[in-house]
Write a protein that holds these residues in place. Structure first.
Motif, PDB file in Angstrom:
ATOM      1  N   ALA A 284      41.602 112.876  -3.660  1.00  0.00           N
ATOM      2  CA  ALA A 284      42.364 111.997  -4.325  1.00  0.00           C
ATOM      3  C   ALA A 284      43.062 110.995  -3.515  1.00  0.00           C
ATOM      4  CB  ALA A 284      43.486 112.845  -4.829  1.00  0.00           C
ATOM      5  N   GLY A 285      43.579 111.174  -2.198  1.00  0.00           N
ATOM      6  CA  GLY A 285      43.801 110.311  -1.215  1.00  0.00           C
ATOM      7  C   GLY A 285      42.715 109.474  -0.697  1.00  0.00           C
ATOM      8  N   CYS A 286      41.430 109.598  -0.688  1.00  0.00           N
ATOM      9  CA  CYS A 286      40.512 108.785  -0.193  1.00  0.00           C
ATOM     10  C   CYS A 286      40.104 107.874  -1.596  1.00  0.00           C
ATOM     11  CB  CYS A 286      39.247 109.641  -0.071  1.00  0.00           C
ATOM     12  SG  CYS A 286      39.329 110.435   1.586  1.00  0.00           S
ATOM     13  N   VAL A 287      40.344 108.304  -2.740  1.00  0.00           N
ATOM     14  CA  VAL A 287      40.320 107.543  -3.897  1.00  0.00           C
ATOM     15  C   VAL A 287      41.400 106.360  -3.983  1.00  0.00           C
ATOM     16  CG1 VAL A 287      40.248 107.352  -6.388  1.00  0.00           C
ATOM     17  CG2 VAL A 287      39.240 109.107  -5.273  1.00  0.00           C
ATOM     18  N   VAL A 288      42.650 106.807  -3.847  1.00  0.00           N
ATOM     19  CA  VAL A 288      43.708 105.918  -3.650  1.00  0.00           C
ATOM     20  C   VAL A 288      43.505 104.719  -2.487  1.00  0.00           C
ATOM     21  CG1 VAL A 288      46.254 105.642  -3.149  1.00  0.00           C
ATOM     22  CG2 VAL A 288      45.211 107.495  -4.855  1.00  0.00           C
ATOM     23  N   ASN A 289      42.989 105.251  -1.438  1.00  0.00           N
ATOM     24  CA  ASN A 289      42.966 104.437  -0.289  1.00  0.00           C
ATOM     25  C   ASN A 289      41.740 103.647  -0.466  1.00  0.00           C
ATOM     26  OD1 ASN A 289      43.333 104.205   2.951  1.00  0.00           O
ATOM     27  ND2 ASN A 289      41.114 104.197   2.476  1.00  0.00           N
ATOM     28  N   ASP A 290      40.646 103.792  -1.089  1.00  0.00           N
ATOM     29  CA  ASP A 290      39.552 102.889  -1.272  1.00  0.00           C
ATOM     30  C   ASP A 290      40.141 101.928  -2.519  1.00  0.00           C
ATOM     31  OD1 ASP A 290      38.624 104.272   0.430  1.00  0.00           O
ATOM     32  OD2 ASP A 290      36.650 104.911  -0.604  1.00  0.00           O
ATOM     33  N   MET A 291      40.693 102.407  -3.369  1.00  0.00           N
ATOM     34  CA  MET A 291      41.383 101.471  -4.743  1.00  0.00           C
ATOM     35  C   MET A 291      42.003 100.478  -3.919  1.00  0.00           C
ATOM     36  SD  MET A 291      41.954 104.254  -7.557  1.00  0.00           S
ATOM     37  CE  MET A 291      42.370 102.945  -8.762  1.00  0.00           C
ATOM     38  N   TRP A 292      43.117 100.681  -2.891  1.00  0.00           N
ATOM     39  CA  TRP A 292      43.949  99.716  -2.111  1.00  0.00           C
ATOM     40  C   TRP A 292      42.963  98.894  -1.406  1.00  0.00           C
ATOM     41  CZ3 TRP A 292      49.205  98.466  -1.273  1.00  0.00           C
ATOM     42  CH2 TRP A 292      49.786  99.223  -2.074  1.00  0.00           C
ATOM     43  N   ASP A 293      41.994  99.362  -0.530  1.00  0.00           N
ATOM     44  CA  ASP A 293      41.203  98.709   0.657  1.00  0.00           C
ATOM     45  C   ASP A 293      39.937  98.012   0.105  1.00  0.00           C
ATOM     46  OD1 ASP A 293      43.533  99.450   2.053  1.00  0.00           O
ATOM     47  OD2 ASP A 293      42.461 100.738   3.283  1.00  0.00           O
ATOM     48  N   ARG A 294      39.625  98.207  -0.964  1.00  0.00           N
ATOM     49  CA  ARG A 294      37.848  97.827  -1.383  1.00  0.00           C
ATOM     50  C   ARG A 294      37.813  96.328  -0.818  1.00  0.00           C
ATOM     51  NH1 ARG A 294      41.439  97.025  -5.613  1.00  0.00           N
ATOM     52  NH2 ARG A 294      41.321  95.225  -6.890  1.00  0.00           N
ATOM     53  N   LYS A 295      38.800  95.402  -1.007  1.00  0.00           N
ATOM     54  CA  LYS A 295      38.204  94.240  -0.429  1.00  0.00           C
ATOM     55  C   LYS A 295      38.281  94.090   1.087  1.00  0.00           C
ATOM     56  CE  LYS A 295      40.489  91.640  -4.436  1.00  0.00           C
ATOM     57  NZ  LYS A 295      41.487  90.706  -4.871  1.00  0.00           N
ATOM     58  N   ILE A 296      39.274  94.712   1.965  1.00  0.00           N
ATOM     59  CA  ILE A 296      38.931  94.974   3.377  1.00  0.00           C
ATOM     60  C   ILE A 296      37.727  95.396   3.586  1.00  0.00           C
ATOM     61  CG2 ILE A 296      39.989  95.708   5.229  1.00  0.00           C
ATOM     62  CD1 ILE A 296      42.826  95.343   4.046  1.00  0.00           C
ATOM     63  N   ASP A 297      37.390  96.660   2.902  1.00  0.00           N
ATOM     64  CA  ASP A 297      36.241  97.471   3.307  1.00  0.00           C
ATOM     65  C   ASP A 297      35.060  96.896   3.314  1.00  0.00           C
ATOM     66  OD1 ASP A 297      37.851  99.692   3.701  1.00  0.00           O
ATOM     67  OD2 ASP A 297      37.454 100.685   1.851  1.00  0.00           O
ATOM     68  N   ARG A 298      34.954  95.662   2.274  1.00  0.00           N
ATOM     69  CA  ARG A 298      33.802  94.813   2.273  1.00  0.00           C
ATOM     70  C   ARG A 298      33.354  93.964   3.518  1.00  0.00           C
ATOM     71  NH1 ARG A 298      35.816  92.823  -3.254  1.00  0.00           N
ATOM     72  NH2 ARG A 298      35.213  94.544  -4.455  1.00  0.00           N
ATOM     73  N   MET A 299      34.474  93.990   4.533  1.00  0.00           N
ATOM     74  CA  MET A 299      34.351  93.134   5.499  1.00  0.00           C
ATOM     75  C   MET A 299      34.214  93.700   6.876  1.00  0.00           C
ATOM     76  SD  MET A 299      37.190  89.947   4.585  1.00  0.00           S
ATOM     77  CE  MET A 299      38.524  91.136   4.067  1.00  0.00           C
ATOM     78  N   VAL A 300      34.302  95.153   6.424  1.00  0.00           N
ATOM     79  CA  VAL A 300      34.206  96.179   7.851  1.00  0.00           C
ATOM     80  C   VAL A 300      32.962  96.812   7.907  1.00  0.00           C
ATOM     81  CG1 VAL A 300      35.298  98.139   8.832  1.00  0.00           C
ATOM     82  CG2 VAL A 300      36.694  96.300   8.037  1.00  0.00           C
ATOM     83  N   GLU A 301      32.093  96.925   8.852  1.00  0.00           N
ATOM     84  CA  GLU A 301      30.785  97.427   8.836  1.00  0.00           C
ATOM     85  C   GLU A 301      30.638  98.815   8.484  1.00  0.00           C
ATOM     86  OE1 GLU A 301      26.641  97.325   9.116  1.00  0.00           O
ATOM     87  OE2 GLU A 301      28.081  95.507   9.513  1.00  0.00           O
ATOM     88  N   ARG A 302      31.622  99.719   8.956  1.00  0.00           N
ATOM     89  CA  ARG A 302      31.505 101.031   8.711  1.00  0.00           C
ATOM     90  C   ARG A 302      31.728 101.419   7.286  1.00  0.00           C
ATOM     91  NH1 ARG A 302      35.252 104.976   8.760  1.00  0.00           N
ATOM     92  NH2 ARG A 302      36.893 103.709   9.463  1.00  0.00           N
ATOM     93  N   THR A 303      32.500 100.449   6.767  1.00  0.00           N
ATOM     94  CA  THR A 303      32.935 100.978   5.179  1.00  0.00           C
ATOM     95  C   THR A 303      32.283 100.132   4.228  1.00  0.00           C
ATOM     96  OG1 THR A 303      35.146  99.527   5.500  1.00  0.00           O
ATOM     97  CG2 THR A 303      35.232 101.931   6.200  1.00  0.00           C
ATOM     98  N   ALA A 304      31.608  99.230   4.272  1.00  0.00           N
ATOM     99  CA  ALA A 304      31.153  98.265   3.488  1.00  0.00           C
ATOM    100  C   ALA A 304      30.211  98.877   2.436  1.00  0.00           C
ATOM    101  CB  ALA A 304      30.023  97.237   3.974  1.00  0.00           C
ATOM    102  N   GLY A 305      29.940 100.208   2.750  1.00  0.00           N
ATOM    103  CA  GLY A 305      29.187 100.923   1.491  1.00  0.00           C
ATOM    104  C   GLY A 305      29.745 101.794   0.828  1.00  0.00           C
ATOM    105  N   ARG A 306      31.073 101.828   1.148  1.00  0.00           N
ATOM    106  CA  ARG A 306      31.907 102.733   0.188  1.00  0.00           C
ATOM    107  C   ARG A 306      31.746 102.293  -1.181  1.00  0.00           C
ATOM    108  NH1 ARG A 306      37.367 103.516   3.827  1.00  0.00           N
ATOM    109  NH2 ARG A 306      36.438 104.929   5.300  1.00  0.00           N
ATOM    110  N   PRO A 307      31.698 103.410  -2.238  1.00  0.00           N
ATOM    111  CA  PRO A 307      31.413 102.851  -3.567  1.00  0.00           C
ATOM    112  C   PRO A 307      32.170 101.636  -4.265  1.00  0.00           C
ATOM    113  CG  PRO A 307      31.470 105.351  -3.221  1.00  0.00           C
ATOM    114  CD  PRO A 307      31.923 104.629  -1.975  1.00  0.00           C
ATOM    115  N   LEU A 308      33.604 101.667  -4.042  1.00  0.00           N
ATOM    116  CA  LEU A 308      34.271 100.741  -4.512  1.00  0.00           C
ATOM    117  C   LEU A 308      34.010  99.248  -4.034  1.00  0.00           C
ATOM    118  CD1 LEU A 308      37.627 102.356  -5.288  1.00  0.00           C
ATOM    119  CD2 LEU A 308      36.059 101.724  -6.993  1.00  0.00           C
TER     120      LEU A 308
END
Length: 299
Positions: free
Chosen positions: A73-97
């Protein structure tokens, strides 16, 4: 710095129906280390007091299941918050959101399901623990904002991720105590240390997108900072064991945990992301040894 990702799409994940894979990755079920690290403070706090064995085993099972669910649940909340930032970070760009494999609506529905399971587990605990568990949801919701407003999001994670320590103790005893407070403080510094190691994987990308962390704050001086964090962790564990009147066997086993922590400090290379990930994951063994030390201290 070599680009890498910690997403696991092979092994058992690759054998799942295609529609389930994004949910498994969103919940980080492909990477169980987070569930372990959420579970271990609760395990420590269940073993610290001299609760009846049957009660302790029941709580360990509930906290084990709850750790998987609430970490997800915490990971879902985190990725909902961070989906735009995650797109710009190599390690996290492949996360589903971040990649668009799941929509925000799908993630929200999944989050409701996880929280419903977590509620069932919470209602299995005593009333004091139920109240404490509900209050922790505020921390879970606020943690993702920490990296935007402070250089110390790892400290916020320590407060949030370490909440299993007071929760487990209250579930086992029905009350809070100085020993539980010392244990919570030990968990805080442990998490502050190991999450700083983890954050070094993204240090350069974080600088580009403006995300703050203790890895960026201390950068190449992270080794002495880590030594302080782990040193305080051990001192506070000793205090917790003393306040709980554990036997000398607690101290004997804790020496092994001290060696494992010292090994992380001496091996840390902040410019080697794969090594940082390996050292971070090694904290599962630190946590299990500390749990064993509490169990030995009951002899």
């Amino acid at each position: 710095m070599t680009a890498h990702t910690d997403i696991e799409r092979d092994g058992w994940v690759g054998k799942l129906p295609a529609g389930l894979v994004p949910y498994v990755i969103l919940a980080r079920l492909d990477r169980p280390i987070g569930a372990w690290l959420l579970f271990l403070p609760g395990l420590w706090s269940i073993l610290l007091p001299r609760a009846p064995l049957e009660q302790s085993l029941r709580l360990i099972i509930l906290f084990g299941i709850g750790s998987v669910v609430m970490r997800s649940a915490g990971c879902v909340v985190n990725d909902m918050w961070d989906r735009k930032i995650d797109r710009m970070v190599e390690r996290t760009a492949g996360r589903p959101l971040a990649s668009g494999a799941l929509s925000m609506r799908q993630a929200a529905a999944f989050l409701v399901l996880l929280l419903a399971i977590g509620l069932i587990i919470l209602l299995s605990l005593n009333h004091a623990a139920q109240l404490l568990g509900v209050s922790s949801l505020i921390l879970v919701a606020l943690y993702p904002a920490a990296k935007r407003v402070t250089w110390w999001p790892q400290a916020m994670l320590g407060i949030t991720f370490g909440f299993g320590a007071p929760l487990g103790y209250v579930a086992a005893t029905g009350q809070f105590s100085p020993a539980a407070a010392a244990l919570y403080a030990a968990v805080f510094f442990w998490i502050l240390g190991y999450d700083t190691i983890y954050a070094h994987q993204d240090r350069e990308d974080d600088a580009l997108v403006g995300v703050r962390s203790t890895a960026r704050l201390f950068a190449n001086t992270s080794v002495p900072f880590l030594a302080v964090c782990y040193g305080l962790t051990l001192l506070l564990l000793l205090l917790a064991g003393s306040l709980a009147h554990l036997s000398l066997w607690f101290l004997v086993v804790l020496i092994l945990a001290a060696w494992l922590l010292a090994r992380q400090v001496t091996r840390l290379d902040v410019n080697n992301p794969p090594l940082c990930l390996a050292l971070f994951k090694s904290n599962k063994w630190v946590g299990l040894v500390v749990a064993l030390s509490f169990l030995a201290g009951r002899l």
